[in-house]
Design an enzyme around this catalytic site. Structure first.
Site, PDB file in Angstrom:
ATOM      1  N   ASP A 429       0.858  -1.174   0.000  1.00  0.00           N
ATOM      2  CA  ASP A 429       0.000   0.000   0.000  1.00  0.00           C
ATOM      3  C   ASP A 429       0.902   1.235   0.000  1.00  0.00           C
ATOM      4  O   ASP A 429       2.110   1.128   0.222  1.00  0.00           O
ATOM      5  CB  ASP A 429      -0.893  -0.034   1.246  1.00  0.00           C
ATOM      6  N   LYS A 430       0.330   2.407  -0.265  1.00  0.00           N
ATOM      7  CA  LYS A 430       1.137   3.639  -0.281  1.00  0.00           C
ATOM      8  C   LYS A 430       0.927   4.455   0.985  1.00  0.00           C
ATOM      9  O   LYS A 430       1.833   4.602   1.789  1.00  0.00           O
ATOM     10  CB  LYS A 430       0.784   4.489  -1.504  1.00  0.00           C
ATOM     11  N   GLU A 551      -5.564  18.687   1.732  1.00  0.00           N
ATOM     12  CA  GLU A 551      -6.424  19.823   2.034  1.00  0.00           C
ATOM     13  C   GLU A 551      -5.967  20.516   3.315  1.00  0.00           C
ATOM     14  O   GLU A 551      -5.873  21.743   3.379  1.00  0.00           O
ATOM     15  CB  GLU A 551      -7.871  19.357   2.200  1.00  0.00           C
ATOM     16  N   ARG A 808      -5.961   4.132  -7.768  1.00  0.00           N
ATOM     17  CA  ARG A 808      -7.423   4.074  -7.726  1.00  0.00           C
ATOM     18  C   ARG A 808      -7.928   2.634  -7.621  1.00  0.00           C
ATOM     19  O   ARG A 808      -8.893   2.245  -8.279  1.00  0.00           O
ATOM     20  CB  ARG A 808      -8.032   4.770  -8.949  1.00  0.00           C
TER      21      ARG A 808
END
Length: 1096
Positions: A429-430, A551, A808
């Site tokens: 996973d990242k 964000e 994705r």
């Protein structure tokens, strides 16, 4: 790269299929068939895919044209009917059809459907829905009973692991929740919750089932939830209550209205939802569209306030359970190889017994002799191998958890430590695994001016000047409009231009987001909510929450340069300028980020000027088509990406009141659509996204985990192929792949274009096939299309890449990729992750590793091995994985040798004495041989090591040899068989030649020489001595010598005390072992193994 893969053209096969169809339709005559014929002809003429060298078999083509198979075959071939048909094979057809029908009935899955859920009345549900309980156990009563035939050690270990899983499930299913009924609140267990129930969930409580959000205690009508156990993202998500139910005066009013929720059928996608809320007792009926922001998925946690929701999906129909694959019992490759060798040994046992009976001449009741020989030679089957290996696995697990260099490592599945030494594919996973999920703002680019971390003070000064000018202009306008104009005109033109652009860019970044400032309560509940402004907006008490860490990084940056977000609710947000002035903006619309649009936007109205502005930011590939023409965006995006920064393009568009009203009407109408709602909404939003003014380009860096780069380099040198599977954006994934050196900076990267059809996939695969030695970057949607039509070809090409990045990806896709690699390559896979969205991938892999991080412990608990940091994986694999495999290989082959040598002696003994089925050793001698006399030295092989851990870390290339399986292969097995036959023959023949008068002397000489030979063979096998090995050798020898005094029923004790006995035993032992020592010495001199060169 892929020139070796034969992607054969099949023009002839397709032509043959075309001829078949043409012949059929010509025979069918005119009519509907003729129309079909012309349709197929047009398709064949337009499909030039066969000209490209990819496998497109006739079978694959005909599978696509499914209606061709459904045509009545009676026109082509007249089948026999009646009794003749039944006799000629019809009965087989009937039996097969009946069996297929029964199998389909038994295996048929329940069809998932959309549903209408009445608020508070679960009994109104027309269908029966599953219980809201969680089940992670691998077995049920019927599947566990066959395990009783396995050895007791394995059964107990599996039973204990299963009981622990049962306890964890029971704990979750027994959690109590408040259920709202007509009579008030009642407590219910999580497993007793039904579709249609109204459930109250408190702050920091887990949401038990999938629900639609009806009410909240928060005044704003929204709440935050933590989704780290669902999608792996640590940031809080903002959820909005249904406005119709939120406006009700009291909680009990939910039962005074007649309302229902229409929910789409259960599905895997956790990022989308379509439904409607309808209230029938109002005039006219109220219809409200429901989307993902109105849902509360199971396994998420309420982060603010108290919420009330109506249950729409329970149990195995919830999003979290549908995205979790069923756990499987993992069996190591070493165990599978040993099973094959054990089968070979069983065949050898049967063959040897049959040969003995044959040489007897099948005299008398030969079948009795056969069974007696089977029992005599049964030591060929290594019964104790399983117990030795299980004890060895437990020892390896203990060593891993005691290793001070990898603190916090936990072995949760004790059956597969050797798998760590056989891995070829590493799927990681990242977010949270390779990265810390901590974003830092690094760069702001305005086209002509670029600001980095060392020049942020310039932005702060320009912003301060700009807002002070604006404030003085506003105050001047109250008296006269002339002075500010003169002041503006006196400013230098260039400085004014840059200053205003900086002002607009920072303001856009401060407004275009989904971030909410959160203030912790400092006293009684609700005190903060009604506090004064100066206390409410204190900087020390404020934290930011958003759906993305990018964000938060952007808003924290605007705060650092002077423009601070101090308050936000569903309808407004407030900014504080450097001078302390509060600016209020009304939020008219928010367009969240989606994987399809790759951008997010917001429409705000400035309360002071009544200006309406549409701000938007997103990936450069999505924004480049909607902004006005410029000549710098593409180049600067590429420069930032090469630095490993995550880029966002920010733009704006001013709207008039008329333009906005027209948009709002069309937007609300599209949101109420039941069919194709997403497409209709997107089309309306796209009508605004035209000729937008480009404001700036931002660059944010995601901090990597400690020592990620050297760890990945070590694993690559060890021969592992590393794939990164992430749910993040393509651009972000590519940046991290380069910054972590998963893809080297000098290496080419092939970004697989988005494909939606077979033809597009065909063309893109051919383009990719021509690339050499380049990393592949592909999105989950394109991957699905490729796997649908060209699964084998795609996997073949991807496996030749030095690195693969899949972005994705849904949790289900991650697990699917793991299984594809297992099926197509036959190699061992390892999956690494830290979030709940990685659980399916971890459970599907041959070896799953979970990291305990910010995203919770769900991945860690579901994994086979748990580590605290990514850098620990290097030592776990190249040191412990390598040692575990080599030790188990040596241990298992030695246990087989121990049984083979005594069976060889029995065979020689029976052959000499006219093939009599008489045991050579009886009673305690056989028991002692397999236990106290040889068990400790043989088991001490689990402490052996060929190189020191430091050397294995320094030369990870040593790991490559393990993937070839040379430590345990048919070759090494045959070598041990030959050694066993040689030593068994020497021991038995030597004892028979050297004994003089009594047969009991044969037993004494041969058995003593056998025990000494085994102890010497252990010493021969050991590569690095441990003090416990020496203790085990001396202890076993001492036990045997001490037991000689008590074995007078088997041995002639006076004979044992003589010198004759000693020299005969010594001579036989030397002859059986010395040649092997010589051969080992010569082999190390003439053909030394790779590790010996390092150790010397």
């Amino acid at each position: 790269m892929a020139e070796q893969i034969p992607l054969y053209p099949v023009r002839s096969a397709a032509a043959a299929a075309s001829c078949k169809r043409a012949a059929y339709f010509s025979a069918a005559g005119p009519g509907p068939g003729a129309e079909r014929s012309s349709r197929y002809q047009l398709e064949d003429e337009s499909a030039h895919l066969d000209e490209m060298p990819l496998m497109m078999s006739e079978e694959g083509f005909e599978n696509d044209e499914s209606d061709y198979h459904k045509l009545p075959r009676a026109r082509i071939l007249r089948r026999k009917r009646g009794l003749e048909w039944f006799v000629c094979g019809g009965w087989k057809f009937l039996c097969t059809s009946c069996c297929d029908w029964l199998i389909n009935i038994c295996q048929r899955k329940k069809e998932l459907k959309a549903r209408t859920v009445w608020l508070g009345y679960p009994e109104k549900c027309e269908e029966k829905h599953p219980r809201n309980s969680i089940k992670n156990q691998k077995y049920n009563v019927f599947t566990f009973i066959p395990g009783g035939f396995v050895l007791a050690v394995t059964i107990m270990r599996e039973a204990i692991d299963e009981f622990r899983r049962f306890q964890r499930d029971k704990e979750v299913n027994s959690q109590l929740y408040s259920k709202l009924t007509v009579r008030g609140k009642v407590q219910v267990k999580s497993s007793d919750i039904q579709v249609g129930d109204l459930i109250i969930v408190e702050k920091n409580q887990r949401i038990p089932s999938d629900m639609v959000f009806l009410r909240t205690s928060e005044k704003a009508g929204s709440c935050f939830i933590r989704t780290d156990q669902l999608d792996g993202e640590t940031d809080w998500k903002l959820k909005v209550a249904v406005s119709c139910t939120q406006r009700l005066p009291a909680l009990g009013d939910l039962f005074s209205i007649n309302a229902y929720v229409y929910a789409q059928k259960p599905q895997l996608d956790i990022h989308s939802f379509e439904g409607t809320f309808t209230r029938e007792d109002s005039d006219p009926p109220i219809h409200e569209s429901l989307s993902i922001e109105n849902t509360l998925w199971a396994s998420t946690v309420v982060a603010s306030g108290t919420i009330i929701g109506v249950v729409i999906y329970t149990g195995k129909e919830t999003r979290s359970v549908m995205n979790t694959s069923n756990p499987k019992s993992k069996v190591g490759l070493l165990d599978l190889e040993l099973n094959q060798l054990t089968k070979a040994l069983f065949l050898a046992l049967v063959a040897l017994s049959v040969v003995m009976v044959t040489l007897q001449g099948f005299s008398g009741p030969w079948y009795r002799s056969l069974f007696r020989f089977l029992l005599l030679f049964s030591y060929i089957i290594p019964i104790s191998l399983r117990v030795n290996l299980d004890m060895g696995k437990a020892a390896y697990g203990w060593m891993i958890m005691r290793d001070e260099n990898i603190p916090g490592t936990v072995v949760r599945t004790s059956t597969i430590p050797e798998e760590l030494g056989r891995l070829v594919y590493l799927l990681t996973d990242k977010t949270g695994t390779l990265t810390r999920n901590e974003m830092v703002f690094k760069r702001l680019h305005l086209g002509t001016v670029s600001y980095g971390t060392d020049t942020m003070d310039e932005i702060q000064n320009q912003l301060m000047n700009s807002y002070s000018q604006t404030q003085s202009q506003t105050s001047g306008n109250n008296a006269s409009s002339t002075p500010p104009r003169k002041a503006q005109s006196s400013a230098p033109k260039v400085r004014k231009s840059v200053s205003s652009r900086v002002h607009e860019a920072v303001k856009a970044v401060a407004l275009c987001h989904n971030v909410t400032p959160v203030y912790e309560a400092r006293g009684a509940a609700g005190e903060t909510e009604f506090a004064e402004a100066d206390q409410d907006f204190s900087d020390d008490n404020r934290t930011y929450q958003a759906s993305s860490p990018d964000e938060v990084a952007l808003v924290q940056w605007t705060e650092s340069v002077g423009l601070t977000l101090v308050n936000r609710d569903l309808t407004s947000m407030q900014l504080r300028t450097p001078s302390g002035q509060i600016l209020t903006y009304c939020i008219l619309q928010t367009f969240p980020f989606t994987s399809e649009s790759k951008r997010m936007g917001v429409i705000v109205r400035d309360e002071s000027t009544a200006e309406i502005t549409f701000y938007m930011k997103g990936a450069d590939v999505a924004m480049s088509t909607v902004v006005q023409y410029n000549d710098w965006l593409e180049e600067e995006c590429g420069n930032m990406a090469r630095e490993g920064l995550r880029t966002l393009v920010v733009a704006k568009r001013a709207l008039t009141d008329e333009q906005y009203q027209d948009f709002e009407n069309r937007y609300n109408q599209a949101k109420l659509s039941i069919h194709d709602r997403t497409l209709k909404v997107a089309a309306v939003v796209e009508s605004l996204e035209r000729e937008m003014e480009l404001l700036c380009l931002t660059g944010v860096e995601d901090q990597l985990q400690t020592d990620v780069r050297p760890t990945l380099e070590m694993l690559r040198n060890a021969g592992l192929k590393i794939w990164m599977l992430t749910g993040d954006k393509l651009e972000t994934a590519t940046c991290i792949a380069k910054s972590s050196h998963l893809v080297s900076r000098m290496q080419d990267t092939h970004v697989f274009r988005p494909v939606t059809s077979r033809g597009e996939a065909h063309l893109e695969l051919n383009a990719f096939r021509r690339k050499h030695d380049c990393a592949l970057v592909i999105s989950g949607d394109s991957l699905e299309v490729c796997l649908k039509y060209y699964e084998h070809e795609f996997v073949e090409l991807a496996c030749q890449c030095p690195a693969v990045v899949c972005c994705r990806c849904t949790p289900t896709q991650k697990a699917h990729i793991v299984r594809l690699l297992q099926q197509h390559t036959g190699r061992r896979t390892c999956a690494i992750g830290d979030g709940g969205n990685d659980v399916s991938m971890i459970q599907a892999a041959d070896c799953g590793i979970g990291i305990e991080g910010k995203e919770g412990r769900q991945a860690s608990l579901a994994a086979d091995f748990s580590v605290s940091q990514f850098k620990h994986i290097g030592r776990l694999l190249v040191v412990h994985g390598r040692s575990s495999y080599k030790r188990s290989a040596a241990l298992s082959q030695f246990v087989m040798h121990r049984g083979l040598i005594i069976s060889t002696m029995q065979a020689v003994f029976s052959s000499v004495f006219y093939f009599a089925s008489v045991p050579l050793y009886q009673g305690f001698l056989m028991v002692g041989y397999a236990t106290v006399y040889t068990m400790f030295p043989v088991f001490s092989l689990v402490l052996d090591q060929d190189v020191k851990p430091e050397m294995a870390m320094l030369y990870p290339e040593l790991y490559k040899d393990l993937t070839k399986g040379r430590s345990l292969s048919c070759k090494t097995f045959l070598v041990w068989v030959l050694i066993s036959i040689y030593q068994g023959g020497i021991l038995m023949f030597g004892a028979l030649v050297l004994f003089e008068s009594e047969f009991v002397h044969v037993v004494a000489i041969s058995f003593t020489a056998l025990v000494l030979t085994e102890l010497l063979m252990v010493a021969l096998t050991v590569r690095t001595w441990h003090w416990l090995m020496a203790v085990a050798e001396l202890l076993s020898l001492g036990c045997y010598v001490a037991s000689l005094a008590f074995l007078n029923q088997y041995f002639d004790v006076p004979f044992i005390m003589t010198v004759t006995f000693v020299w005969k035993v010594s001579a036989i032992t030397v002859v059986s072992c010395l040649p092997l020592y010589v051969l080992k010495y010569l082999k190390r001199k003439l053909s030394p193994p790779s590790y010996s060169k390092l150790s010397s």
